[in-house]
Scaffold this motif. Structure first.
Motif, PDB file in Angstrom:
ATOM      1  N   PHE A   4       0.942  -1.216  -0.109  1.00 43.18           N
ATOM      2  CA  PHE A   4      -0.080   0.022  -0.128  1.00 43.18           C
ATOM      3  C   PHE A   4       0.852   1.360   0.177  1.00 43.18           C
ATOM      4  CE2 PHE A   4      -2.781  -3.275   2.311  1.00 43.18           C
ATOM      5  CZ  PHE A   4      -3.644  -3.162   1.332  1.00 43.18           C
ATOM      6  N   LEU A   9      -2.302   5.827   2.558  1.00 46.34           N
ATOM      7  CA  LEU A   9      -2.992   5.203   3.892  1.00 46.34           C
ATOM      8  C   LEU A   9      -3.079   6.329   5.057  1.00 46.34           C
ATOM      9  CD1 LEU A   9      -0.633   2.031   4.415  1.00 46.34           C
ATOM     10  CD2 LEU A   9      -2.911   2.124   3.796  1.00 46.34           C
ATOM     11  N   LEU A  42      -6.509   3.355  -3.308  1.00 49.14           N
ATOM     12  CA  LEU A  42      -6.614   2.332  -2.208  1.00 49.14           C
ATOM     13  C   LEU A  42      -7.814   1.426  -2.342  1.00 49.14           C
ATOM     14  CD1 LEU A  42      -5.619   3.950   1.220  1.00 49.14           C
ATOM     15  CD2 LEU A  42      -4.259   2.265  -0.272  1.00 49.14           C
ATOM     16  N   GLU A  43      -9.157   2.167  -2.751  1.00 56.01           N
ATOM     17  CA  GLU A  43     -10.206   1.307  -3.053  1.00 56.01           C
ATOM     18  C   GLU A  43     -10.047   0.518  -4.175  1.00 56.01           C
ATOM     19  OE1 GLU A  43     -13.457   4.113  -0.676  1.00 56.01           O
ATOM     20  OE2 GLU A  43     -13.072   4.648  -2.696  1.00 56.01           O
ATOM     21  N   ILE A  46      -7.943  -2.639  -3.272  1.00 54.39           N
ATOM     22  CA  ILE A  46      -8.543  -3.642  -2.258  1.00 54.39           C
ATOM     23  C   ILE A  46      -9.855  -4.079  -2.933  1.00 54.39           C
ATOM     24  CG2 ILE A  46      -9.680  -3.691  -0.390  1.00 54.39           C
ATOM     25  CD1 ILE A  46      -7.778  -1.831   0.850  1.00 54.39           C
ATOM     26  N   LEU A  50     -13.793   1.904   1.175  1.00 59.29           N
ATOM     27  CA  LEU A  50     -13.291   1.948   2.491  1.00 59.29           C
ATOM     28  C   LEU A  50     -13.928   2.986   3.367  1.00 59.29           C
ATOM     29  CD1 LEU A  50      -9.536   1.972   1.466  1.00 59.29           C
ATOM     30  CD2 LEU A  50     -10.675   0.340   2.403  1.00 59.29           C
ATOM     31  N   ALA A  62     -14.130  -2.612   5.533  1.00 65.36           N
ATOM     32  CA  ALA A  62     -12.807  -2.770   5.093  1.00 65.36           C
ATOM     33  C   ALA A  62     -11.785  -1.693   5.641  1.00 65.36           C
ATOM     34  CB  ALA A  62     -12.694  -2.877   3.693  1.00 65.36           C
ATOM     35  N   LEU A  66      -8.051  -1.466   7.391  1.00 61.88           N
ATOM     36  CA  LEU A  66      -7.074  -0.900   6.866  1.00 61.88           C
ATOM     37  C   LEU A  66      -6.391   0.388   8.005  1.00 61.88           C
ATOM     38  CD1 LEU A  66      -5.018  -1.165   4.701  1.00 61.88           C
ATOM     39  CD2 LEU A  66      -6.660   0.559   3.314  1.00 61.88           C
ATOM     40  N   HIS A  69      -4.423  -1.219  10.344  1.00 63.05           N
ATOM     41  CA  HIS A  69      -2.953  -1.313   9.930  1.00 63.05           C
ATOM     42  C   HIS A  69      -2.145   0.107  10.075  1.00 63.05           C
ATOM     43  CE1 HIS A  69      -0.063  -2.745   7.206  1.00 63.05           C
ATOM     44  NE2 HIS A  69      -0.119  -1.865   6.387  1.00 63.05           N
TER      45      HIS A  69
END
Length: 308
Positions: A4, A9, A42-43, A46, A50, A62, A66, A69
């Motif tokens: 990622f 993030l 990101l979406e 994955i 999100l 989800a 994340l 994380h």
């Protein structure tokens, strides 16, 4: 699935923590469209949404995973920053200023023993964020990955977290001396508890009702309540004669000795068990935080700590 993008993030975390794309952009010093693009990246990576794009922005399932994380990475970077500062003092403080440790606690613990526990961490430059909520709801902040630890009345641990029993908060019912003389000179009883306004934290705060029900031997009670959303504010309202309140003995014991407050249910108290939950990461920062909270709780609470 590839690695990622760290910037993406942190954009996700900023959107959730700030509550909107606009405020996240201001915090990240980028445009709002850049925040949206990073989040959409990101979406796409994955394959699911999100966040729920509402006001404030909320995490989808989800997104919760994340975000946890992201916060785990922050803890690990905070550990690295701490070790590096030990090796080269002052060299990395600015680089690791954003590795914030977030915890959720209730207002009563915050007003009594939590701040003394965090003093050393704060003085050593650890970026901290304290989120206040009802003691039955702080657990949810940890469950959703929004904090790394919480103080709660919930004993059941979450997956991937450890639990430490830190002790019991001893609660008593009090009112201003003059108010007591006018409205409950013989104390709290069946004849007056409905008329006495009780100052609660908010509508989620059931501490007052639980205390009164137990004191009077009733299964449940409905109280006349006022709401002031801070421990110190509630206490100030009671001292000003607004009504009665149920507080940690730690917070009011000095005022009881001075005669400013009266115990309106003499001989009655309620011990509420408190637990510290945090992630089971191998982290010196979290270990230090846990040790400081446990030590402060056991030093300040008036009841012997529970067995772990």
């Amino acid at each position: 699935m590839g690695a990622f993008d760290p910037d993406a993030l942190e954009c996700l975390a900023a959107v959730v923590e700030e509550g909107s794309f606009e405020r996240a952009a201001q915090r990240q010093l980028i445009s709002q469209s850049a925040v949206s693009q990073r989040l959409m990246g990101l979406e796409a990576q994955i394959g699911v949404a999100l966040v729920v794009r509402s006001r404030p922005v909320k995490l989808a399932t989800a997104g919760q995973l994340l975000l946890k994380h992201v916060k785990q990475l922050r803890v690990l970077r905070a550990d690295f920053g701490r070790d590096l500062r030990t090796l080269v003092p002052g060299s990395t403080r600015r680089a690791f200023d954003d590795e914030r440790i977030s915890i959720a606690v209730n207002a009563d613990c915050l007003a009594t023993w939590v701040l003394p526990a965090l003093r050393e961490l704060a003085h050593h430059g650890h970026p901290l964020e304290i989120i206040a909520d009802d003691h039955t709801l702080t657990h949810q902040w940890l469950r959703e990955g929004l904090v790394q630890g919480c103080v709660t009345t919930q004993a059941q641990g979450l997956k991937g977290c450890k639990v430490v029993a830190v002790g019991q908060m001893d609660y008593v019912a009090v009112a201003q001396r003059a108010y007591t003389g006018r409205h409950c000179p013989r104390g709290l009883g069946m004849d007056n508890f409905r008329e006495i306004p009780f100052v609660a934290f908010n509508r989620k705060d059931d501490t007052q009702a639980q205390f009164v029900a137990a004191a009077l031997g009733l299964p449940q009670v409905r109280l006349n309540q006022l709401f002031v959303p801070s421990a110190e504010g509630r206490l100030e309202a009671v001292l000003d004669g607004w009504g009665a309140g149920v507080f940690p003995r730690l917070l009011v014991q000095g005022m009881l000795r001075e005669g400013r407050l009266c115990d309106i249910a003499p001989g009655t108290s309620r011990a509420v068990p408190m637990y510290w939950h945090c992630w089971t990461l191998e982290s010196e920062v979290l270990d230090h935080l846990t040790a400081a909270l446990v030590r402060a709780a056991q030093n300040h609470m008036s009841v012997e700590p529970l067995a772990a």
